[in-house]
Design an enzyme around this catalytic site. Structure first.
Site, short mmCIF file in Angstrom:
data_model
loop_
_atom_site.label_atom_id
_atom_site.label_comp_id
_atom_site.label_asym_id
_atom_site.label_seq_id
_atom_site.Cartn_x
_atom_site.Cartn_y
_atom_site.Cartn_z
CG ASP A 276 48.31 3.68 -24.26
OD1 ASP A 276 48.80 3.93 -25.39
OD2 ASP A 276 48.33 4.51 -23.33
C1 BGC Z 1 49.87 7.07 -25.23
C2 BGC Z 1 48.57 7.09 -26.02
C3 BGC Z 1 48.86 7.22 -27.49
C4 BGC Z 1 49.76 6.09 -27.91
C5 BGC Z 1 50.12 6.12 -29.39
C6 BGC Z 1 50.84 6.04 -25.78
O1 BGC Z 1 52.08 6.15 -25.15
O2 BGC Z 1 49.60 6.79 -23.88
O3 BGC Z 1 47.76 8.16 -25.58
O4 BGC Z 1 47.66 7.22 -28.21
O5 BGC Z 1 50.98 6.15 -27.17
O6 BGC Z 1 50.96 7.17 -29.68
#
Ligand code: BGC
Length: 806
Positions: A229
């Protein structure tokens, strides 16, 4: 290794650099080695491709794309064919927008209705979540784009999501928090997985060998890549060793240097790096080939139609007294509520899509055979009382035969990065509702909310339609249902409890210290309410139709069940037939029953059809922590088929031989778990469940690089405490304004180390150590480390850059 020829040509520095992102969304290309770059984008219910400056919180605009209903909405359709159709449309749009990996779907379990991201997740039930996720994955990947189920795993809380340790026993982990992912991987054949921010039992998800290697790759046969993530990497070398391939978004070359050093010092082997590089190469090369000859366009109108169909199939009719719905032709209606003018159709955060178009009830209603006496916003969206619009609404209500009241959760209630602290809708909406009820008894409520809410006011309504967050085409879907053009067929993906206090994790959620204890174990959602005998408002799997279905002739054999479903009414409709399995008197504690299959069947008025729901490897299994395997307990299983978890129409029994006689628990020491009353589990019982001591979650001593900014109230340094106060004030101000400030929320919950992981190389881990020294009151030592670290980092980055630029 599949790409041995390329791997053998790469230097260690190139391999290390390949394993982390080069910007917000891309991987690094190496032209001289013929390695292209791939592009990732959110998200689960629409493509969020940022053409300009990238950020992962949906702050900067993205290119227009269809905003489909969110996962929590589509899960109410219980229709995997629909999921696949939507997935295909998402895949097509991703391809047209040059996106190679679509970062979704999200399938964390809705442990508590409070989780700020529940609108992005499918269900409180892992089987339903997994089946829906697998259908999205199949659809997306059929178009040559990789799907990325997320967030693996146990990321059911937003508060301090990056600095929190989920303490969960192995059985609960497997049965509740991993089963959905297992289905998405095995049945959907997902090619990428996103590792979660949090720790699972003391090890970051992204470094968790148990999760990433033993379970994901070895048990489930996952052959794709693991992507962190955004900012979730802690120790990149340990991540790589555990099976994580790509650190995102842009740690600069600091992470690459760490990897090189880790190989040189013997912390990990070059073989670990090679394996991850080979897997990533496979993904990158495949995606590159898939995108050749791609079209740059997608059918905007056709996808809008799919979004509308998804919204229609996913709305749930919760009540319909005296068959007030569907509205009769030409009915005199008043349209009340701000949501009819400004729909709330998606949630906030990284999933925010810029729709290709947006329909509203207030405009579309003129296309229907209704006599609209007038429309009024009725209440103000920011929660404040507004006497003028209230009066306008009440005057209209008095003139109409039926009042259509559009209401629900405001934008600030549900967002990535925060959890709700109650389950109520704004009081001003309730105040208006009470007065509307006096002005006109024929109230029909249309709810927009991405997750369960308390409904102590539901008796005011003759009919209630819960639409969740239904996407850009939701307005038409709602009007179709209200007028009977479409017969509702949605069923709840989660229980609607009477009150927050009734939820099993009420005392444990959200955790405020370093650990989040999953004391309630497998008793999540209906599994708990049924076991503990807690009455609920609307049960899991519930939803009404304009017609009536009857069930008959249940037959059970080793392969599954068959039964006949008949549409006894006068209109066509679809029914979701649900299969639950239970084992009364089980030696290993378990819920009274669990969802083990479902099917959605469309029947013309008067039509009967034989339907089959097969058993599978999950039907009778439980995870035995003594044998460390899935086992079956011997006994006479109850097979229950029904229209909801609380409306079982047919039952039968089947005997199953056991697979082991080694039972994992000492019943005499786990009374709460055997009774299902798990809302206040004592330490001794939780210890029994965990099979080890409960880790101490209290903060003490000095802060570390893994503590979140919001922990600075413990800081020794007055400067750090000042920063904390400023941050808290900014957060408070944003909360009060009614619009969550995602940047502030992100920083508030972000650990210090993330500064090195998300700043494109401007800060490295050594500098972070210096910053944390300052926070802990060692000002000069820390400042020295930051200043010298800055120069050293810039120099090392430049040197490294030269080594990989050819
Ligand atoms: C979120 C993810 C997301 C990623 C990219 C993160 O803060 O938890 O779900 O895909 O950011 O935007």
């Amino acid at each position: 290794m599949k790409y041995q020829d390329i791997v053998s040509k790469m230097t260690l520095e190139e391999k290390a650099a390949f394993l982390s992102g080069k910007g917000e969304w891309q991987t690094r290309e190496f032209d001289h080695l013929g390695i292209p770059s791939i592009f990732c984008s959110d998200g689960p219910h629409g493509v969020r491709k940022q053409a300009g400056a990238g950020d992962h919180l949906g702050l900067n605009e993205s290119l227009p794309a269809t905003c489909f209903p969110t996962a929590a909405t589509v899960a109410n359709s219980w229709d995997t064919e629909l999921g696949e159709e939507m997935g295909k449309a998402l895949g097509e749009e991703a391809m047209a927008l040059s996106v190679n990996v679509l970062l979704g779907p999200g399938l964390n379990i809705k442990r508590s209705p409070l989780c700020g991201r529940n609108f992005e997740y499918f269900s409180e039930d892992p089987y339903l979540a997994g089946k829906m996720a697998a259908s999205y994955v199949r659809g997306i990947q059929s178009k040559g784009v990789f799907a990325c189920p997320k967030h693996f795993a146990v990321n059911s809380q937003e508060l301090r999501r990056m600095a929190m340790n989920a303490v969960v026993d192995e059985r609960t982990l497997r049965e509740i928090y991993l089963t959905g992912f297992e289905i998405a991987v095995k049945e959907g054949k997902a090619k990428t997985i996103m590792s979660a921010y949090n720790e699972v039992n003391g090890t970051y998800a992204n470094e968790n060998k148990h999760l990433l290697k033993d379970i994901l790759r070895d048990e489930w046969g996952f052959d794709g890549i693991v992507i962190t993530d955004w900012g979730a990497s802690n120790d990149h070398a340990l991540g790589v060793q555990a099976g994580s391939n790509l650190e995102m978004p842009n740690p600069g070359l600091g992470s690459a240097r760490e990897l090189v050093e880790a190989v040189r010092s013997g912390k990990i082997t070059e073989g670990d790096v090679d394996e991850r590089v080979d897997e990533l190469l496979d993904a990158v090369m495949t995606l590159y080939v898939n995108a050749q000859n791609k079209s740059d366009e997608f059918d905007i109108a056709a996808h809008h139609t799919i979004a509308r169909k998804a919204a229609s199939e996913s709305a749930i009719l919760l009540k319909n007294e005296n068959n007030i719905l569907p509205l009769s032709k030409g009915a005199k209606v008043a349209i009340i509520g701000d949501f009819a003018f400004v729909p709330r159709y998606q949630g906030a955060g990284s999933s925010l899509v810029k729709p290709t178009k947006l329909e509203t009830v207030s405009e579309l209603v003129r296309n229907y055979d209704l006599q609209v006496v007038g429309s009024s916003r009725g209440y103000s969206r920011n929660g404040e009382e507004d006497a003028a619009i209230k009066k306008e609404a009440l005057d209209l209500a008095a003139k109409a035969d039926v009042v259509l009241y559009f209401f629900g959760l405001n934008e600030d209630s549900e967002s990535e990065g925060m959890d709700r602290n109650h389950m109520r809708i704004p009081q001003n909406q309730i105040n208006l509702l009470q007065e509307l009820g006096q002005a006109n008894p024929n109230l029909v409520g249309v709810i927009s909310a991405g997750s369960a809410i308390e409904m102590p006011w539901h008796h005011y309504f003759k009919a209630l339609l819960h639409c969740y967050l239904n996407g850009q085409a939701g307005a038409g879907a709602v009007l179709d249902i209200l007028t009977g053009e479409v017969n509702p067929s949605g069923k709840l993906n989660e229980t609607i409890p009477r009150r927050l206090e009734d939820t099993s994790c009420f005392r444990y959620y959200p955790s405020r210290e370093r650990t989040s204890e999953y004391r309630e174990s497998i008793y999540v959602g209906y599994r708990y309410y049924e076991a503990a005998d807690i009455p609920v408002l609307y049960p899991f799997g519930f939803g009404l139709s304009y017609t009536k279905f009857t069930y008959s002739n249940l037959q059970v054999n080793e392969d599954g069940v068959t039964l006949t479903v008949t549409n006894e009414g006068t209109v066509d409709g679809a029914e979701v037939v649900q299969l639950y399995v239970g084992l009364p008197g089980a030696k290993v504690f378990r819920p009274k029953k669990e969802l083990k299959g479902f099917t959605k069947v469309f029947l013309k008025a008067g039509e009967s059809r034989k339907v089959t729901i097969p058993f599978d490897d999950k039907t009778f299994r439980y995870f035995n922590v003594k044998t460390s395997k899935w086992e079956i307990e011997e006994g006479d299983y109850e097979i229950k088929v029904g229209a909801s978890s609380a409306d079982i129409r047919l039952s039968a029994q089947i005997h199953k031989e056991g697979t082991t006689t080694e039972y994992p628990y000492d019943m005499s020491k786990m009374a709460s778990y055997y009774s299902g009353k798990v809302d206040n589990v004592p330490d001794e019982e939780f210890v029994q469940l965990l099979g080890r001591a409960i880790p101490d979650g209290k903060w003490s001593g000095e802060l570390t690089i893994n503590d979140a900014f919001c922990q600075m109230y413990y800081a020794k340094s007055a400067l750090a405490r000042f920063v904390y106060k400023r941050l808290t004030a900014m957060k408070k101000k944003a909360d009060e304004s009614g619009k969550p400030d995602l940047n502030t929320l992100f920083i508030y919950n972000m650990p210090f180390r993330a500064m090195a992981k998300m700043t494109g190389g401007a800060v490295d881990m050594k500098m972070v150590d210096g910053i944390v020294d300052i926070v802990n009151g060692h000002f000069f030592k820390g400042l020295g480390a930051v200043i010298s670290g800055y120069f050293k980092n810039s120099k090392q980055n430049k040197e490294y850059e030269k080594l990989i630029k050819k």
